[in-house]
Design an enzyme around this catalytic site. Sequence first.
Site, PDB file in Angstrom:
ATOM      1  N   GLY A  31       0.800  -1.222   0.000  1.00 33.87           N
ATOM      2  CA  GLY A  31       0.000   0.000   0.000  1.00 33.87           C
ATOM      3  C   GLY A  31       0.832   1.270   0.000  1.00 33.87           C
ATOM      4  O   GLY A  31       2.024   1.237  -0.284  1.00 33.87           O
ATOM      5  N   GLY A  36       5.116   4.000  -9.036  1.00 41.42           N
ATOM      6  CA  GLY A  36       5.844   2.744  -9.230  1.00 41.42           C
ATOM      7  C   GLY A  36       4.888   1.554  -9.156  1.00 41.42           C
ATOM      8  O   GLY A  36       4.849   0.703 -10.051  1.00 41.42           O
ATOM      9  N   HIS A  37       4.073   1.519  -8.086  1.00 40.13           N
ATOM     10  CA  HIS A  37       3.073   0.462  -7.966  1.00 40.13           C
ATOM     11  C   HIS A  37       2.102   0.494  -9.155  1.00 40.13           C
ATOM     12  O   HIS A  37       1.734  -0.542  -9.693  1.00 40.13           O
ATOM     13  CB  HIS A  37       2.227   0.662  -6.697  1.00 40.13           C
ATOM     14  CG  HIS A  37       2.985   0.572  -5.412  1.00 40.13           C
ATOM     15  ND1 HIS A  37       3.155   1.657  -4.572  1.00 40.13           N
ATOM     16  CD2 HIS A  37       3.604  -0.467  -4.806  1.00 40.13           C
ATOM     17  CE1 HIS A  37       3.835   1.280  -3.506  1.00 40.13           C
ATOM     18  NE2 HIS A  37       4.139   0.006  -3.622  1.00 40.13           N
ATOM     19  N   GLN A  61       7.913  -9.389   7.756  1.00 37.96           N
ATOM     20  CA  GLN A  61       9.101  -8.962   7.011  1.00 37.96           C
ATOM     21  C   GLN A  61       9.755  -7.715   7.607  1.00 37.96           C
ATOM     22  O   GLN A  61      10.733  -7.205   7.080  1.00 37.96           O
ATOM     23  CB  GLN A  61       8.784  -8.777   5.535  1.00 37.96           C
ATOM     24  CG  GLN A  61       7.941  -7.565   5.193  1.00 37.96           C
ATOM     25  CD  GLN A  61       7.538  -7.571   3.734  1.00 37.96           C
ATOM     26  OE1 GLN A  61       6.746  -8.396   3.297  1.00 37.96           O
ATOM     27  NE2 GLN A  61       8.096  -6.656   2.943  1.00 37.96           N
ATOM     28  N   LYS A 149      12.980  -2.257  -8.493  1.00 39.96           N
ATOM     29  CA  LYS A 149      13.404  -1.408  -7.370  1.00 39.96           C
ATOM     30  C   LYS A 149      13.884  -2.269  -6.200  1.00 39.96           C
ATOM     31  O   LYS A 149      14.848  -1.936  -5.515  1.00 39.96           O
ATOM     32  CB  LYS A 149      12.213  -0.537  -6.960  1.00 39.96           C
ATOM     33  CG  LYS A 149      12.121  -0.181  -5.514  1.00 39.96           C
ATOM     34  CD  LYS A 149      12.674   1.180  -5.283  1.00 39.96           C
ATOM     35  CE  LYS A 149      12.677   1.694  -3.878  1.00 39.96           C
ATOM     36  NZ  LYS A 149      12.136   0.919  -2.822  1.00 39.96           N
ATOM     37  N   SER A 185       9.155   5.427  -3.584  1.00 40.93           N
ATOM     38  CA  SER A 185       9.009   4.461  -2.491  1.00 40.93           C
ATOM     39  C   SER A 185       7.946   4.986  -1.536  1.00 40.93           C
ATOM     40  O   SER A 185       7.821   6.201  -1.339  1.00 40.93           O
ATOM     41  CB  SER A 185      10.347   4.342  -1.749  1.00 40.93           C
ATOM     42  OG  SER A 185      10.144   3.772  -0.474  1.00 40.93           O
TER      43      SER A 185
END
Length: 257
Positions: A31, A36-37, A61, A149, A185
């Site tokens: 999210g 980029g997403h 993670q 990325k 990012s």
Amino acid sequence: MKILESIDSVKSLVHLHKTANKSIGFVPTMGALHAGHLSLCQYATNNNDITIVSIFVNPTQFNDQNDLKNYPTPLQQDIEKLEKNNIDYLFLPQYKEIYADGYNYQVQENNFSTVLEGEHRPGHFNGVLTIVLKLNNLIQPNNLYLGEKDYQQAKLIKDMFKAFFIDTNIVICPTVRDQYGLALSSRNSLLSEDELELSRKLNHYLKSSTEINSIIKKLERENIKVEYIQDYQGRRLAAVKIGNVRLIDNIDISEFI
Ligand code: AMP
């Protein structure tokens, strides 16, 4: 766009489309969506009958609990972006269902996951590989879209699919950057104005020399704390900290040498 929250609803939806012979594209994310997403989404919608995006800030993670706590979660804005990008389904997994086993079962890679990001973020790749395997097993997509990325992550996932004979095709999409070269990012939204300006120097300096030591000196002179910069199989990978925000990047060395 339909929003799915339970594993059962995902399973029946996948069954429906599989029996109708529809191809499925899948884009897993945490999210705080940016261009980029959305570029991954576009590859998916252009090349599949239906596209499923997941948003799940996967706790297993995160090796740093503060990083997890501060991770941006603008869900309503994300939903609007996905709708504008013609996404068919958004899957919002629930922790209790996804980790019904209490994370007792984990995927562990014992080679490439121990260096670079893995060396600096203990347990990170176990979490990444485990969640991707779980989500991929549920969705069984024809195509899975990942960003370059996160170069090490994409390579580890690709190799995991090969190791476990998973048929899904992996598509690795190029890094989307802002006009100054900063890789987009979700964590960029945590940077102050000054930090944002500073972070734009990372990509510039990574290309500035063949000598990694001289790059490290230049970055540290700017108050950018270097976790690592290393060349690996034709790519230069880096992780730095600007203020409290940890950023990673990687570039193709042949482009500038
Ligand atoms: P994340 O939400 O950070 O877990 O990222 C979800 C997916 O988007 C991963 O496959 C990332 O590699 C990819 N991604 C993140 N940032 C970018 C970017 N700037 N360009 C291309 N792909 C990206």
